[in-house]
Structures are given as structure tokens and as C-alpha cells.
Motif scaffolding. Structure first.
Motif, PDB file in Angstrom:
ATOM      1  N   ARG A 118      19.904 -21.269 129.931  1.00 11.57           N
ATOM      2  CA  ARG A 118      19.121 -22.500 129.917  1.00 11.57           C
ATOM      3  C   ARG A 118      19.523 -23.381 131.107  1.00 11.57           C
ATOM      4  N   GLY A 119      18.534 -23.726 131.917  1.00  8.69           N
ATOM      5  CA  GLY A 119      18.793 -24.575 133.070  1.00  8.69           C
ATOM      6  C   GLY A 119      19.321 -23.847 134.287  1.00  8.69           C
ATOM      7  N   ARG A 120      19.538 -22.520 134.176  1.00 12.53           N
ATOM      8  CA  ARG A 120      20.034 -21.757 135.326  1.00 12.53           C
ATOM      9  C   ARG A 120      19.115 -20.574 135.563  1.00 12.53           C
ATOM     10  N   LEU A 121      18.405 -20.609 136.678  1.00 16.41           N
ATOM     11  CA  LEU A 121      17.461 -19.553 137.032  1.00 16.41           C
ATOM     12  C   LEU A 121      17.949 -18.822 138.276  1.00 16.41           C
ATOM     13  N   ARG A 122      17.199 -17.824 138.695  1.00 14.72           N
ATOM     14  CA  ARG A 122      17.531 -17.091 139.918  1.00 14.72           C
ATOM     15  C   ARG A 122      16.752 -17.597 141.128  1.00 14.72           C
ATOM     16  N   GLU A 123      15.659 -18.247 140.860  1.00 14.72           N
ATOM     17  CA  GLU A 123      14.890 -18.939 141.897  1.00 14.72           C
ATOM     18  C   GLU A 123      14.728 -20.365 141.414  1.00 14.72           C
ATOM     19  N   PHE A 124      15.306 -21.316 142.131  1.00 20.47           N
ATOM     20  CA  PHE A 124      15.288 -22.684 141.624  1.00 20.47           C
ATOM     21  C   PHE A 124      15.365 -23.675 142.777  1.00 20.47           C
ATOM     22  N   TRP A 125      15.046 -24.907 142.462  1.00 14.19           N
ATOM     23  CA  TRP A 125      15.054 -25.986 143.458  1.00 14.19           C
ATOM     24  C   TRP A 125      16.414 -26.657 143.507  1.00 14.19           C
ATOM     25  N   SER A 294      25.869 -28.132 134.380  1.00 14.36           N
ATOM     26  CA  SER A 294      25.995 -29.147 135.416  1.00 14.36           C
ATOM     27  C   SER A 294      24.616 -29.641 135.857  1.00 14.36           C
ATOM     28  N   LEU A 295      24.497 -30.940 136.088  1.00  6.25           N
ATOM     29  CA  LEU A 295      23.260 -31.546 136.585  1.00  6.25           C
ATOM     30  C   LEU A 295      23.272 -31.688 138.102  1.00  6.25           C
ATOM     31  N   GLY A 296      24.428 -31.505 138.689  1.00 10.01           N
ATOM     32  CA  GLY A 296      24.572 -31.624 140.129  1.00 10.01           C
ATOM     33  C   GLY A 296      26.023 -31.406 140.503  1.00 10.01           C
ATOM     34  N   SER A 297      26.266 -31.232 141.784  1.00 12.08           N
ATOM     35  CA  SER A 297      27.626 -30.952 142.228  1.00 12.08           C
ATOM     36  C   SER A 297      27.714 -31.160 143.730  1.00 12.08           C
ATOM     37  N   LEU A 321      26.132 -33.477 148.391  1.00 14.77           N
ATOM     38  CA  LEU A 321      25.791 -33.621 146.979  1.00 14.77           C
ATOM     39  C   LEU A 321      24.503 -32.862 146.725  1.00 14.77           C
ATOM     40  N   SER A 322      24.462 -32.096 145.639  1.00 13.06           N
ATOM     41  CA  SER A 322      23.271 -31.321 145.305  1.00 13.06           C
ATOM     42  C   SER A 322      22.855 -31.591 143.862  1.00 13.06           C
ATOM     43  N   PHE A 323      21.591 -31.986 143.681  1.00 12.78           N
ATOM     44  CA  PHE A 323      21.015 -32.137 142.349  1.00 12.78           C
ATOM     45  C   PHE A 323      20.342 -30.824 141.956  1.00 12.78           C
ATOM     46  N   GLY A 324      20.575 -30.353 140.749  1.00 12.43           N
ATOM     47  CA  GLY A 324      19.899 -29.167 140.246  1.00 12.43           C
ATOM     48  C   GLY A 324      18.638 -29.565 139.495  1.00 12.43           C
ATOM     49  N   GLU A 326      16.324 -27.941 137.954  1.00 10.25           N
ATOM     50  CA  GLU A 326      16.036 -27.301 136.668  1.00 10.25           C
ATOM     51  C   GLU A 326      16.832 -27.956 135.543  1.00 10.25           C
ATOM     52  N   SER A 327      18.110 -28.239 135.798  1.00 11.36           N
ATOM     53  CA  SER A 327      18.947 -28.870 134.778  1.00 11.36           C
ATOM     54  C   SER A 327      18.508 -30.301 134.516  1.00 11.36           C
ATOM     55  N   VAL A 328      18.198 -31.042 135.588  1.00  9.33           N
ATOM     56  CA  VAL A 328      17.715 -32.409 135.417  1.00  9.33           C
ATOM     57  C   VAL A 328      16.431 -32.414 134.602  1.00  9.33           C
ATOM     58  N   MET A 329      15.560 -31.462 134.880  1.00 11.92           N
ATOM     59  CA  MET A 329      14.281 -31.349 134.177  1.00 11.92           C
ATOM     60  C   MET A 329      14.502 -31.119 132.685  1.00 11.92           C
ATOM     61  N   GLU A 330      15.492 -30.301 132.334  1.00 16.64           N
ATOM     62  CA  GLU A 330      15.767 -30.006 130.931  1.00 16.64           C
ATOM     63  C   GLU A 330      16.056 -31.286 130.145  1.00 16.64           C
ATOM     64  N   LEU A 331      16.769 -32.222 130.755  1.00  9.61           N
ATOM     65  CA  LEU A 331      17.081 -33.485 130.079  1.00  9.61           C
ATOM     66  C   LEU A 331      15.942 -34.492 130.180  1.00  9.61           C
ATOM     67  N   TYR A 332      15.349 -34.584 131.365  1.00  9.81           N
ATOM     68  CA  TYR A 332      14.330 -35.597 131.602  1.00  9.81           C
ATOM     69  C   TYR A 332      13.096 -35.377 130.732  1.00  9.81           C
ATOM     70  N   ARG A 333      12.745 -34.129 130.501  1.00 10.37           N
ATOM     71  CA  ARG A 333      11.536 -33.824 129.750  1.00 10.37           C
ATOM     72  C   ARG A 333      11.611 -34.291 128.306  1.00 10.37           C
ATOM     73  N   GLN A 334      12.794 -34.587 127.783  1.00  6.98           N
ATOM     74  CA  GLN A 334      12.938 -35.030 126.399  1.00  6.98           C
ATOM     75  C   GLN A 334      12.592 -36.505 126.218  1.00  6.98           C
ATOM     76  N   GLN A 335      12.470 -37.238 127.302  1.00  6.75           N
ATOM     77  CA  GLN A 335      12.219 -38.668 127.221  1.00  6.75           C
ATOM     78  C   GLN A 335      10.754 -38.951 126.895  1.00  6.75           C
ATOM     79  N   THR A 336      10.531 -40.125 126.307  1.00  5.21           N
ATOM     80  CA  THR A 336       9.186 -40.488 125.853  1.00  5.21           C
ATOM     81  C   THR A 336       8.195 -40.499 127.007  1.00  5.21           C
ATOM     82  N   GLN A 337       8.582 -41.109 128.139  1.00  3.06           N
ATOM     83  CA  GLN A 337       7.653 -41.196 129.266  1.00  3.06           C
ATOM     84  C   GLN A 337       7.370 -39.820 129.858  1.00  3.06           C
ATOM     85  N   ALA A 338       8.362 -38.929 129.787  1.00  3.87           N
ATOM     86  CA  ALA A 338       8.152 -37.574 130.299  1.00  3.87           C
ATOM     87  C   ALA A 338       7.218 -36.797 129.383  1.00  3.87           C
TER      88      ALA A 338
END
Length: 440
Positions: A118-125, A294-297, A321-324, A326-338
């Protein structure tokens, strides 16, 4: 002929409709933050020479084994980028005239032939920001602030766990760990959050450490967190004059002064697996603990650019600094506005419907509306008008322009407001004016 089942390659995904709009929304927000901090955008190639990509100053064995390898028609060995840091090194090497300090951001796909979850793919942004040419901890501090502000805009509470690899090396050498084993031992310690301490002890023993070093390491691991602060470590291992400790202590003092030390938390055992990191390293996590990936590193990789290019003048201080996404999306999508974005179709202001032999006039009218900035579709489905209007209204399209042959002869169009149930016949210029007042 055998039929091949069509499916996505494992670890890759397609994104459509609300899902893709939400991903774009996150990228746009991050882009705004990058610009806000004064970073310039860059775009680099996904392809690299394999020999360069797998060089000893690259990602280390843990990463290079995950590189996707391919060859071109002339037999040259190539690889797909697995991060955006190595391409930055190439960019600076090939553009030596860039003004320093160079603040750059890049967002793009990277590829890793590794395990998926979950949140870790082989092709990702990845969405990266780097500062090249600043040696002091103010660069790390700036990136911490960038991360904190970005996640605050996303309404995602985070913890940034950070360490200094030079400091960790100083501690390990005080525990009798040979210099030749430092990177390998760091890699094992970095797994403390993922495997049991018994497994960590077994892995340490398998590396050829003597019994004394292994025992001291396990005692360190089992200490109370209060004994693992920078001050406590300095007192225990006499680190006051060590460069890694001084770097870490300066950064800690800055974090304390800015009162963000509760968000940016020192973690002695964090080292990350990439061998090119030379000083500060960090990872960003969901502060609630519900999402463990991790959401970023990022981290400091001084000198790597010059070593990759064999040019000593480019052995520059650098930190990134790198934002992932896919991982950010996993959390953000749970929000009401998302969730609202995911459920709601794209906003369309007007549908233009040709009736009879009026397709050219309908297309021309749609073009006028689009040129004015009004989101418009031309519906040529030929469905019965009543059902079509109901369908368009259900999709949230409020206005319809009907163009029949009678309207063409009269040089007018019918503008219908589906919400109000009102229809008027007006010249197309007046329809355009009215819609501009309402839709823009």
C-alpha cells in the motif's frame, strides 16, 4: 492465437476522472509551495546510461538491484531513473553555469523493480526539492519548513524524523564497529521500525561484528529514549569535538529556536539505505500513526555531483527533499474535501446541442464559448432531447444551447437554464455575454 489477458503490470496503475484530478490537485499545491520558497522548476530525462546510474556513488546495492534495465537498438545498456537526485547531478554537470545556490524542484515518474505494498508502487511520482551550494544546516531547516508548510496546506499532520549519518558513524565507531562495516550496520539499524530486535541482533551478528560490538549495539538499542538525545550521546561517547555531532547539534538548536522540534524529532537509528548521503537524513511520517509508510524523505549528499562527473569543482554541498505522491494520496483522499473531488465529475458549464443539420454551427458556437474561457461540450449523441436534457442536468451541467435549423435561419440560438427551467432565443453574441457574466 492465444489471447493475452490485458492488465496493468504489477506495481503500476492508471488514473482517471476524480482520482486523476485529485492527484493533479496535490501536485499543483506542492508546486505552489516550491515556488513560494523560491525554487526553479526542472525536467530531466527518465533514461540514463546504466553504467553511470549504477556507479558506486549512486543509490547503493539496496537500490541498484531495483533498477529497470533495458537496451536500445544499438545494444547500449540503459536504465530508468529510480529517483530524481541522480538526474539532478547530471543536470548540474552538464550545466556548470547555473548560479549557486541553486534551488530546483522537479515532479515526475520514477521506476523501481522492488516489492509492492500500500502506497508503494513500481512506477510512481516523486516531487523533489533540492538546494545545491549551501553547506550549513540552514538548507536542511528550509526543507523542513517547506515540508511542514506543504503538509499543513494538505491538512495532514506529520512528524519529521531526522538523524545525521556522520554522527551515527561516530557513535558506532565508539562501539568498536569497524569503519568497513559502518554502512552495512546502519542499514540494519534502519530496519528497527520494521523487524524485531532479535532479528536485528541476528543480522548484526551475521555481518562479522565481534561479540563486544554486537552487545554494545544491542544495549544502545534497548536504552530509554531519554538516553538517546544529542546531549546524552555526547556525554556518553565524548562527541563534543566530532563534526557529525556538531552538525546535528547546530540543526537541533535551530529547530528549538523556531519551536518546531516537536515536529522535527531526532532519531539516532535512522540512516536510510542510500549510500550517497553524507550528513543529515530524514523521513516524514503520518503523525497519527495510522499510515506507517513514509510520506517523504531526503538528506544531505555533499560532493556526490563532483564525484559522478569526475570534476572536483562540482563537489558541491547539496541537500534534498522528496515527497512520495502515492503515499500522500493515500492519506489525502480520506479527507472530506478530497472525497468531494473523487465523487464530483468535472465541471462543465454549457452543452451545445445541434438539432437537424446544424453540426457546423454548433461546433462554431462551442468554439466561441471555449475561447471566452467557458467549459463547453458539444453533444452529438442524437439522443431524444428530453432524456438528453435530464442526463445533462444530472451531470451538473446547468446551461444548454440548442441550435436547430430554424435558429440558424433566424441567426439566433436557444439558451436554456436547466436549473431555472427558462429558455430564451437570442443572438449567439448575447448568449455568450450572458454566460460570461454567470460562468466566469
Amino acid at each position: 492465437m492465444q489471447t493475452v489477458q490485458m492488465q496493468n503490470v504489477k506495481g503500476t496503475s492508471d488514473y482517471i476522472s476524480g482520482e486523476q484530478r485529485l492527484r493533479r490537485q496535490i501536485r499543483n499545491l506542492l508546486e505552489q509551495q516550491f515556488y513560494c520558497f523560491g525554487y526553479e522548476e526542472a525536467e530531466t530525462s527518465a533514461l540514463s546510461e546504466l553504467e553511470w546510474l549504477t556507479s558506486k556513488y549512486g543509490g547503493g546495492e539496496e537500490i541498484t538491484k531495483e533498477i529497470y534495465r533495458l537496451s536500445d537498438q544499438r545494444g547500449r545498456e540503459l536504465g530508468l531513473r529510480y529517483d530524481l537526485t541522480m538526474p539532478l547531478a547530471r543536470l548540474l554537470t552538464l550545466n556548470p553555469g547555473l548560479r549557486l545556490p541553486y534551488r530546483r524542484f522537479e515532479m515526475g515518474k520514477v521506476f523501481r523493480d522492488g516489492p509492492t505494498k500500500r502506497g508503494r508502487l513500481r512506477e510512481f511520482w516523486q516531487c523533489d526539492a533540492d538546494v545545491v551550494g549551501v553547506a550549513g544546516p540552514e538548507a536542511e531547516l528550509e526543507l523542513f519548513q517547506l515540508a511542514i508548510q506543504s503538509f499543513d496546506k494538505l491538512d495532514i499532520p506529520v512528524i519529521i524524523r531526522w538523524n545525521n549519518r556522520s554522527l551515527l558513524a561516530e557513535v558506532l565507531m565508539a562501539l568498536e564497529v569497524p569503519e568497513s562495516l559502518l554502512s552495512s550496520v546502519m542499514l540494519t539499524l534502519d530496519k528497527l521500525a520494521k523487524i524485531s530486535r532479535a532479528d536485528v541482533a541476528a543480522e548484526l551478528s551475521s555481518k562479522g561484528l565481534n561479540a563486544s560490538a554486537t552487545k554494545q549495539l544491542m544495549e544502545l538499542i534497548n536504552r530509554d529514549p531519554q538516553q538517546l538525545t544529542l546531549n546524552a550521546l555526547a556525554a556518553t561517547y565524548t562527541l563534543d569535538d566530532q563534526p557529525g555531532y556538531r552538525e546535528a547539534q547546530t540543526l537541533q538548536q535551530l529547530l528549538n529556536s523556531l519551536e518546531i522540534d516537536n515536529v522535527c524529532v531526532f532519531d539516532l537509528f535512522l540512516s536510510r539505505g542510500l549510500s550517497f548521503y553524507t550528513g543529515t537524513v530524514y523521513e516524514i511520517f503520518d503523525a497519527t500513526g495510522q499510515y506507517t509508510s513514509s510520506l517523504g524523505s531526503g538528506g544531505r549528499y555533499d560532493g556526490m555531483i563532483g564525484k559522478l562527473s569526475d570534476r572536483s569543482e562540482l563537489e558541491l554541498p547539496a541537500v534534498g527533499l522528496s515527497f512520495g505522491l502515492e503515499s500522500v494520496m493515500e492519506l489525502y483522499r480520506q479527507q472530506t474535501q478530497a472525497q468531494a473531488v473523487l465523487r464530483t465529475p468535472i465541471d462543465i458549464d454549457v452543452a451545445v446541442i445541434p438539432i437537424g443539420n446544424t453540426l457546423v454551427e454548433a461546433i462554431r458556437t462551442s468554439g466561441l464559448l471555449r475561447n471566452a474561457g467557458i467549459t463547453t461540450i458539444t453533444d452529438t449523441s442524437g439522443r431524444k432531447l428530453g432524456k438528453l436534457l435530464n442526463s445533462l442536468y444530472t451531470r451538473g451541467i446547468r446551461f444548454v444551447i440548442l441550435i436547430g435549423e430554424d435558429e440558424v435561419r433566424a441567426e439566433k440560438v436557444k439558451l436554456r437554464d436547466l436549473a431555472e427551467g427558462v429558455e430564451i432565443a437570442v443572438p449567439v453574441e448575447e448568449a455568450l455575454y450572458r454566460l460570461t457574466q454567470i460562468c466566469l
